[in-house]
Each structure stands twice: as structure tokens, then as C-alpha cells.
Scaffold this active site. Structure first.
Site, PDB file in Angstrom:
ATOM      1  N   LYS A  13      32.600  18.125  17.595  1.00  0.00           N
ATOM      2  CA  LYS A  13      32.384  18.574  16.492  1.00  0.00           C
ATOM      3  C   LYS A  13      31.680  16.774  16.400  1.00  0.00           C
ATOM      4  O   LYS A  13      30.612  16.837  15.248  1.00  0.00           O
ATOM      5  CB  LYS A  13      33.454  17.781  16.110  1.00  0.00           C
ATOM      6  CG  LYS A  13      34.536  19.712  16.874  1.00  0.00           C
ATOM      7  CD  LYS A  13      35.936  19.285  15.732  1.00  0.00           C
ATOM      8  CE  LYS A  13      37.495  18.304  16.218  1.00  0.00           C
ATOM      9  NZ  LYS A  13      36.860  18.613  18.204  1.00  0.00           N
ATOM     10  N   ARG A  87      43.293  21.447  10.484  1.00  0.00           N
ATOM     11  CA  ARG A  87      43.472  21.656  11.907  1.00  0.00           C
ATOM     12  C   ARG A  87      45.292  22.003  11.602  1.00  0.00           C
ATOM     13  O   ARG A  87      45.902  22.297  12.451  1.00  0.00           O
ATOM     14  CB  ARG A  87      44.272  19.882  12.461  1.00  0.00           C
ATOM     15  CG  ARG A  87      43.374  19.053  13.463  1.00  0.00           C
ATOM     16  CD  ARG A  87      43.668  17.647  13.460  1.00  0.00           C
ATOM     17  NE  ARG A  87      42.655  18.285  14.957  1.00  0.00           N
ATOM     18  CZ  ARG A  87      42.200  16.891  15.211  1.00  0.00           C
ATOM     19  NH1 ARG A  87      41.573  16.496  14.336  1.00  0.00           N
ATOM     20  NH2 ARG A  87      41.727  16.275  16.099  1.00  0.00           N
ATOM     21  N   ARG A 126      34.057   9.556  27.955  1.00  0.00           N
ATOM     22  CA  ARG A 126      33.124   9.563  26.667  1.00  0.00           C
ATOM     23  C   ARG A 126      33.439   7.847  26.298  1.00  0.00           C
ATOM     24  O   ARG A 126      34.292   7.518  26.082  1.00  0.00           O
ATOM     25  CB  ARG A 126      33.950  10.517  25.001  1.00  0.00           C
ATOM     26  CG  ARG A 126      33.630   9.546  24.009  1.00  0.00           C
ATOM     27  CD  ARG A 126      34.134  10.490  23.016  1.00  0.00           C
ATOM     28  NE  ARG A 126      34.771  10.378  22.799  1.00  0.00           N
ATOM     29  CZ  ARG A 126      36.231  10.971  22.156  1.00  0.00           C
ATOM     30  NH1 ARG A 126      35.557  11.421  21.058  1.00  0.00           N
ATOM     31  NH2 ARG A 126      37.373  11.233  21.820  1.00  0.00           N
ATOM     32  N   ARG A 160      38.624   4.907  23.285  1.00  0.00           N
ATOM     33  CA  ARG A 160      38.996   5.536  22.016  1.00  0.00           C
ATOM     34  C   ARG A 160      40.273   5.528  22.943  1.00  0.00           C
ATOM     35  O   ARG A 160      40.741   5.984  24.538  1.00  0.00           O
ATOM     36  CB  ARG A 160      39.135   6.752  21.984  1.00  0.00           C
ATOM     37  CG  ARG A 160      38.258   6.583  20.693  1.00  0.00           C
ATOM     38  CD  ARG A 160      37.748   8.047  20.009  1.00  0.00           C
ATOM     39  NE  ARG A 160      38.893   9.062  20.100  1.00  0.00           N
ATOM     40  CZ  ARG A 160      39.028  10.475  19.468  1.00  0.00           C
ATOM     41  NH1 ARG A 160      37.845  10.851  18.896  1.00  0.00           N
ATOM     42  NH2 ARG A 160      39.616  10.940  20.044  1.00  0.00           N
ATOM     43  N   ARG A 171      46.879  16.703  23.029  1.00  0.00           N
ATOM     44  CA  ARG A 171      45.914  16.641  22.416  1.00  0.00           C
ATOM     45  C   ARG A 171      45.462  18.493  22.242  1.00  0.00           C
ATOM     46  O   ARG A 171      45.358  19.352  21.363  1.00  0.00           O
ATOM     47  CB  ARG A 171      44.617  16.047  22.393  1.00  0.00           C
ATOM     48  CG  ARG A 171      45.393  14.397  22.017  1.00  0.00           C
ATOM     49  CD  ARG A 171      43.622  13.714  22.407  1.00  0.00           C
ATOM     50  NE  ARG A 171      42.876  14.072  21.938  1.00  0.00           N
ATOM     51  CZ  ARG A 171      41.710  12.979  22.878  1.00  0.00           C
ATOM     52  NH1 ARG A 171      42.171  12.589  23.511  1.00  0.00           N
ATOM     53  NH2 ARG A 171      40.580  13.484  21.702  1.00  0.00           N
TER      54      ARG A 171
END
Ligand code: AP5
Ligand code: MG
Length: 213
Positions: A13, A87, A126, A160, A171
Site C-alpha cells: 500500500k 480498517r 523491509r 519498524r 496484524r
């Protein structure tokens, strides 16, 4: 043109939103980025949400709807990209009410489809430029020069706190329980357009461009 990028953690996203900002001048509204900013600047709200985010749970509707409300205005330029919002069904209803108040509407909801195995690889590889926010990946999108941002030259690369396997499991569960019902919600409204999020970053960009016209 206001759009939603809907998809599980790691679907791409943020990566695709940045491309649309660069090529179309749209405005990216990422509730995840807003919450991380609040967390790192140590505001009262940031302190309240830090542990929830690190564990991978959803922050309350009240907080995130308030954040979006602050940023929405009639001055949307080429349009808003909602990244990671809504969400929950309550957030989706709040968004349509907020847009209606501004005399605006939603154009398209892009559902980014990616399977769970790929998500684990994406999330654990990431890293992000702490200065300009450019998103990288150890294997699929490394920096040209080791540890140096291609976009702004910064060497401040960050990972993160919620990008670990434990938080990711939570998540994903939050996504399937609370967010995936939005697929049916927007499908019923006729707004939903799926893309294959497993393709290369540039292929996904092309699919989104084809949908937006
Ligand atoms: P948020 O920041 O929104 O995180 P998320 O939804 O878990 O999604 P990510 O940002 O992890 O993934 P992404 O889809 O943006 O993927 P990216 O482009 O980076 O939310 C974080 C937390 O904040 C939540 O858990 C919650 O606590 C809270 N929160 C936020 N919004 C909320 C809300 N509305 N309500 C309640 N709580 C909220 O890509 C991932 C990696 O893959 C990168 O390394 C990238 O380079 C790579 N990649 C991307 N595309 C491809 C591709 N096509 N092929 C190969 N690699 C790719
Ligand atoms: Mg993101």
C-alpha cells in the site's frame, strides 16, 4: 479522485501510494504513518498507542477517525489516497460521512491481493528511510548504494518495531477479522477493483494506472 488502497500488512500500500503521489500529485493519508509520527514525537496520544501498535493490534476507531478528520479538507488537489484507512466497518462509515460533508466521494477501492507467505518475506525484509520515508526491501528493492537512500541520500535507515514475526501474526489476524469484511462492503457498493499484489512493483503500478485511467 479519492481512492483507498486496501490490503493486508505488507501488501504494498505504502509503496504504491508513494508512486501515485509522485506521478499524479495525489495526497497520501496513511494512518500508520500518522500514528508512528505521534509515537516518535512523544505526544500523549503517541504514548497511548505505542504498545498497541508494537503488538500489532488495531488502535481505536475514535483515534484514527480523528486523525483523518484533521487532515481532510476540500483542498485535495488531485485527490486523496487512503493508505491503511479505513480498517473497520465503523471507519468506512465515518469516511463516507466525512467525504460527503466536503461534497466529495470515493472513486475506487483498490484491493491488493497477496498471500500470507509473501507477506512474511516482505515485512521481515523491509526498511525505510527515516528522513524521506522511501520504502525499501533487503531483496526486492535494495538501495543502489549500501545503507544510503536513493531518493534523498540519507543514511538514516529504520526498521519498524512491529516488523517481526510475532507482531505480524497479530496484524494478519486483525486484518482477517476486522478489515477483510470491507472487501464485501465495497464490493456491494460497486467500488472494489482487485489487483494482483504478488506481481513486481512496476507491474502492480501498471495495473493500478490501468484502473485509474
Ligand atoms: P500501517 O502502517 O498501515 O501498516 P500495515 O497495514 O500493517 O501495512 P504496512 O505498512 O506494513 O504494509 P504496506 O502495505 O504499506 O506495504 P509496503 O508498501 O511498506 O499500520 C501500522 C499499525 O498502525 C497497525 O498495526 C495499527 O496498530 C495502527 N493503525 C494504522 N492504521 C490504523 C487504522 N486505520 N485503524 C486502527 N489502527 C491503525 O511494502 C512492504 C515491503 O514489501 C517493502 O519492503 C516493499 O519494498 C516490499 N514490496 C512492496 N510491493 C512489492 C512487490 N510488488 N513485490 C515485492 N516487494 C514489494
Ligand atoms: Mg504502509
Amino acid at each position: 479522485m479519492n481512492i483507498i488502497l486496501l490490503g493486508p500488512p505488507g501488501a504494498g500500500k505504502g509503496t504504491q501510494a508513494r508512486h501515485l503521489v509522485d506521478t499524479r500529485g495525489m495526497l497520501q493519508l496513511s494512518t500508520g504513518d500518522m500514528l508512528r509520527d505521534a509515537k516518535s514525537s512523544g505526544t500523549e496520544m503517541g504514548k497511548k498507542v505505542a504498545a498497541i501498535m508494537d503488538a500489532g493490534k488495531l488502535v481505536t476507531d475514535e483515534i484514527v477517525i480523528g486523525l483523518i478528520e484533521e487532515k481532510l479538507s476540500a483542498e485535495s488537489g488531485a485527490g486523496f489516497i487512503f493508505d491503511g484507512f479505513p480498517r473497520t466497518l465503523a471507519q468506512a462509515d465515518a469516511l463516507s460521512a466525512l467525504l460527503a460533508k466536503l461534497g466529495q466521494s470515493l472513486h475506487t477501492v483498490i484491493e491488493m491481493r497477496v498471500d500470507d507467505d509473501a507477506l512474511v518475506k516482505r515485512i521481515t525484509g523491509r526498511f525505510t528511510c527515516g528522513d524521506c520515508g522511501e520504502v525499501y526491501h533487503d531483496e526486492t528493492k535494495p538501495t543502489a548504494e549500501d545503507g544510503k537512500c536513493d531518493n534523498c541520500g540519507s543514511t538514516n535507515m529504520v526498521r519498524r518495531a512491529d516488523d517481526n514475526e510475532d507482531s505480524l501474526r497479530t496484524r494478519l489476524m486483525e486484518y482477517y477479522k476486522k478489515t477483510s469484511p470491507l472487501i464485501g462492503y465495497y464490493y456491494a457498493k460497486g467500488d472494489l477493483r482487485p489487483v494482483n499484489g504478488l506481481a513486481d512493483i512496476t507491474e502492480v503500478q501498471k495495473s493500478i494506472e490501468a484502473i485509474l485511467g
